[in-house]
Design a protein around this motif. Structure first.
Motif, PDB file in Angstrom:
ATOM      1  N   CYS A 109     157.065  47.003 -10.971  1.00  8.60           N
ATOM      2  CA  CYS A 109     156.151  46.545 -12.018  1.00  8.60           C
ATOM      3  C   CYS A 109     154.876  45.948 -11.457  1.00  8.60           C
ATOM      4  CB  CYS A 109     156.848  45.512 -12.892  1.00  8.60           C
ATOM      5  SG  CYS A 109     158.241  46.190 -13.791  1.00  8.60           S
ATOM      6  N   ARG A 139     146.714  44.674 -11.668  1.00  7.26           N
ATOM      7  CA  ARG A 139     146.347  45.794 -12.517  1.00  7.26           C
ATOM      8  C   ARG A 139     144.949  46.243 -12.114  1.00  7.26           C
ATOM      9  NH1 ARG A 139     150.940  47.048 -14.377  1.00  7.26           N
ATOM     10  NH2 ARG A 139     150.034  48.194 -16.086  1.00  7.26           N
ATOM     11  N   ARG A 166     151.337  42.484 -18.821  1.00  7.21           N
ATOM     12  CA  ARG A 166     151.497  43.929 -18.631  1.00  7.21           C
ATOM     13  C   ARG A 166     151.081  44.683 -19.890  1.00  7.21           C
ATOM     14  NH1 ARG A 166     156.011  42.520 -15.299  1.00  7.21           N
ATOM     15  NH2 ARG A 166     157.406  42.353 -17.073  1.00  7.21           N
TER      16      ARG A 166
END
Length: 325
Positions: free
Chosen positions: A26, A42, A72
């Motif tokens: 993740c 990200r 997320r």
């Protein structure tokens, strides 16, 4: 076997359309040093800096988990720092200052001291970096806040305890750090209700136990000092769980804050009589959701007050049904 509450926690998180994933899959990196630092990376340049009070209890770990999920989903980068102790104001302020130096887009802080105006806040204002408080508000009403109504929570616990004690007797309060507005508000709520009870009084308020248990010696000292005590309100699950074994032979009722696996089990077995269910995961998730809406130009209230249920042994069945869906 996983505890029933842990399973319920996972089902609770499914309400937001997510399942926790393995960290390596993740984009989560962990640094372990003097203070703990986590980054969710990200490609989006939008960055949220977060400073917690600590990460040494289930409550703070669940706040982090909720924040990670919401970040997320928002496609934001989350940089999360934690001091080693809830009492380490200096370390917290240094960590917040380092995030301001990184020029994060928004900074979220659960302040260890609600009344200060530290250097990182001054610098953030100069740079135009908005600050949001969560779990614990600043005394400055211009700083947005996401969390429960702490005064109402204290009031409701006092109301329940007085009814359980048939409106007779002395009670005590084991509070967190009273530099923190949430703990002061809880004590204020307790005292507001007790003022209505002619045959009851708060005979002590012991502070500094937000994430720390009383020692056996401290508990015995209080029992010797206040032999007529009939109930204790603890402002955190950690403090409550440190009390229950020592006071159960004295027929003293204990009520507390924070719904986490160990406090839920203590409620289930009767060691704790009632809980204000402040859900760390929800506070973390809703804080990042609030920041995301604010950053994207949506109208948001100055305060986002989250629901805090009063749980008792009798209401646990409904609680289990609610989070099994």
């Amino acid at each position: 076997m996983q505890s029933r509450h842990l399973l319920n926690t996972k089902k609770y998180m499914k309400r937001y359309g997510i399942l926790l994933a393995v960290a390596a899959g993740c984009g989560i990196w962990l640094w372990w040093g003097g203070e703990k630092k986590d980054v969710i990376s990200r490609s989006d340049p939008y960055r949220i800096g977060v400073v917690t009070k600590s990460r040494t209890s289930e409550y703070w770990m669940m706040i982090q988990s909720g924040m990670e999920t919401a970040a997320r989903q928002a496609g934001a980068e989350l940089i999360l720092f934690s001091p080693e102790s809830e009492a380490d104001q200096e370390a917290q302020e240094k960590l917040a200052g380092s995030l301001v130096k990184k020029n994060v887009d928004v900074l979220a802080v659960a302040p260890i001291d609600s009344g200060t105006y530290p250097e990182y806040r001054k610098t953030a204002e100069k740079k135009g970096i908005p600050i949001v408080s969560y779990d614990t508000p600043f005394e400055d009403p211009d700083v947005p806040y996401v969390g429960i109504d702490n005064q109402k929570a204290g009031y409701r616990l006092a109301e329940y305890l007085c009814e359980a004690l048939e409106h007779q007797g002395d009670i005590g309060v084991i509070a967190g750090d009273l530099r923190q507005l949430n703990h002061r508000q809880r004590v204020e709520g307790i005292c507001d209700y007790i003022e209505k009870e002619p045959n009851m009084q708060v005979v002590f308020v012991e502070e500094g136990y937000g994430n720390r248990k009383l020692s056996e010696t401290e508990i015995h000292k209080l029992q010797d000092q206040y032999p007529e005590i009939r109930g204790i309100i603890a402002n955190s699950a950690v403090a409550a769980l440190g009390l229950v074994d020592e006071v159960k032979t004295h027929n003293i009722l204990v009520v507390s804050h924070d719904a986490q696996s160990d406090s839920i089990e203590a409620l289930r077995d009767g060691s704790i009589s009632a809980l204000i269910a402040q859900y760390g995961y929800e506070i973390g998730y809703e804080t990042i959701s609030y920041i995301d809406a604010m950053y994207k130009g949506k109208n948001v209230p100055k305060k986002k007050i989250l629901e805090a249920e009063l749980l008792t042994g009798e209401s646990l069945e409904k609680y289990d049904e609610k989070y099994s869906q």
